[in-house]
Design an enzyme around this catalytic site. Structure first.
Site, PDB file in Angstrom:
ATOM      1  N   GLU A  93       0.835  -1.208   0.000  1.00  9.58           N
ATOM      2  CA  GLU A  93       0.000   0.000   0.000  1.00  9.58           C
ATOM      3  C   GLU A  93       0.861   1.245   0.000  1.00  9.58           C
ATOM      4  OE1 GLU A  93      -2.707   0.312   3.324  1.00  9.58           O
ATOM      5  OE2 GLU A  93      -3.367  -1.762   3.020  1.00  9.58           O
ATOM      6  N   CYS A 334      -3.152   1.780   8.154  1.00 13.83           N
ATOM      7  CA  CYS A 334      -2.342   1.219   7.069  1.00 13.83           C
ATOM      8  C   CYS A 334      -2.327  -0.297   7.199  1.00 13.83           C
ATOM      9  CB  CYS A 334      -0.893   1.652   7.163  1.00 13.83           C
ATOM     10  SG  CYS A 334      -0.634   3.289   7.740  1.00 13.83           S
TER      11      CYS A 334
END
Ligand code: SAH
Length: 344
Positions: A93, A334
């Site tokens: 990511e 995250c």
């Protein structure tokens, strides 16, 4: 075909490759510029290299562009979260954020993480592997391409522990700030670590101008140990000593990060201990209201508690801010987007 991503290499290493391919030394620098200044994805665009060199390069060193397989856009502040697939199918990511001072990208340094922090989504499936410098750079380039705007800041605060992937991290920093490459100011780069003490000393010797952010999350050994396994390996005194050394030898102020977890580390007593720990240090403290993670029971501190905590630290003269929560509406912490796609 080489396993090496040529985007991870310094100009002099590229010169060596070019030399072996029968090219001239100066063409190593040209290649570096194509890769990092112009950021081409096709060797055929490297028009000042001979056809023969281009053929050898594309045969031996394929370039793997990152295309987002998923993107989430925050309706609140425009923050974008990208999910990229790497050459071996691993996923990482990266997050794009717009600030007053410019556009910032938060990158991952590893696929997964082995640090085991209690509130973090990235560590749940363990560590798969460290990313190459080229894979870290390509996250920045790919986000820049997708947004069509220059990226001015990078924070290495995505999945992974950057100092657990030390040599690739240092390459990443040197290449992204290289005058023949993207030429990003090192002052615009922040690296966040959970506190691997020997690596902090080593990083201080690199004489980089980056900002080091230290994940503190507790102001005593026992509080830290309850949230971060690394705190059992290195005491708070050792971590603070390493950070002091980093500041003394680079002149760069440390940022301390403190994720506020409801009922765990957000009491008045915690604030007082934190103030005592940081008082007299030329540093900055960033409070992060914890992002709830699926499968973990931690909760955010109440808004009022966060403000009270901050005020108390301010009263003690600590330079403190509450981190603006960017992209609150797009999958929280995250690592959660990756987790969903990797099927854990
Ligand atoms: N391994 C590095 C980078 C991790 S992410 C480090 O430990 O610093 C950057 C910051 O986000 C770290 O301070 C990390 O502890 C924090 N963090 C991770 N998960 C979080 C969550 N769910 N809520 C709030 N902060 C979190």
């Amino acid at each position: 075909m080489s396993e090496v991503d040529i985007r991870s290499l310094y100009p002099e290493e590229l010169t060596q490759i070019i030399r072996e391919m029968g090219g001239k030394d100066f063409q190593g620098k040209q290649l570096f510029r194509w890769l990092h200044q112009k950021q081409v994805l096709d060797h055929q665009e490297m028009t000042d290299l001979s056809k023969d060199l281009r053929r050898q390069l594309s045969g031996g060193y394929p370039l793997w562009p990152l295309y987002p397989v998923d993107t989430q856009v925050s309706a609140l502040d425009g923050t974008r979260k990208f999910l990229f697939t790497l050459a071996d199918g691993q996923m990482v990511e990266s997050v794009w954020m717009r600030y007053r001072h410019g556009d910032s990208v938060c990158i991952s340094s590893q696929a997964g993480c082995r640090m085991g922090c209690a509130f973090c989504a990235s560590t749940i499936g363990g560590l798969v592997r460290g990313l190459s410098a080229g894979e870290m750079l390509e996250q920045v380039y790919a986000v820049g391409r997708a947004m069509g705007r220059p990226v001015s800041h990078v924070v290495v605060m995505g999945t992974g522990e950057p100092l657990d992937n030390y040599s690739e991290l240092v390459r990443f920093i040197r290449i992204i700030s290289h005058g023949q490459g993207m030429h990003m100011s090192q002052r615009n780069i922040t690296v966040s670590t959970c506190g691997i003490v020997p690596r902090i000393y080593e990083l201080a010797e690199e004489k980089l101008q980056i900002t080091l952010a230290l994940s503190l999350h507790g102001a005593t050994d026992s509080k830290r140990q309850a949230l971060m396994p690394i705190a059992k390996k290195y005491s708070l005194a050792e971590v603070m000593g390493a950070c002091d050394y980093y500041f003394e030898s680079t002149g760069r102020r440390i940022t301390y990060e403190y994720s506020l977890v409801g009922g765990v580390n957000d009491t008045d007593e915690d604030a007082a201990q934190l103030a005592r720990l940081l008082r007299g240090r030329n540093c900055h403290l960033n409070l992060i209201p914890v992002n709830p993670v699926r499968g973990r029971s931690f909760r955010q501190s109440d808004k009022k508690v966060v403000v009270k905590f901050k005020n108390k630290l301010e009263k003690y003269g600590i330079n403190v801010t509450i981190r603006r929560e960017m992209g609150r509406d797009i999958d929280g912490a995250c690592g959660q987007l990756r987790r969903r796609h990797m099927g854990d």
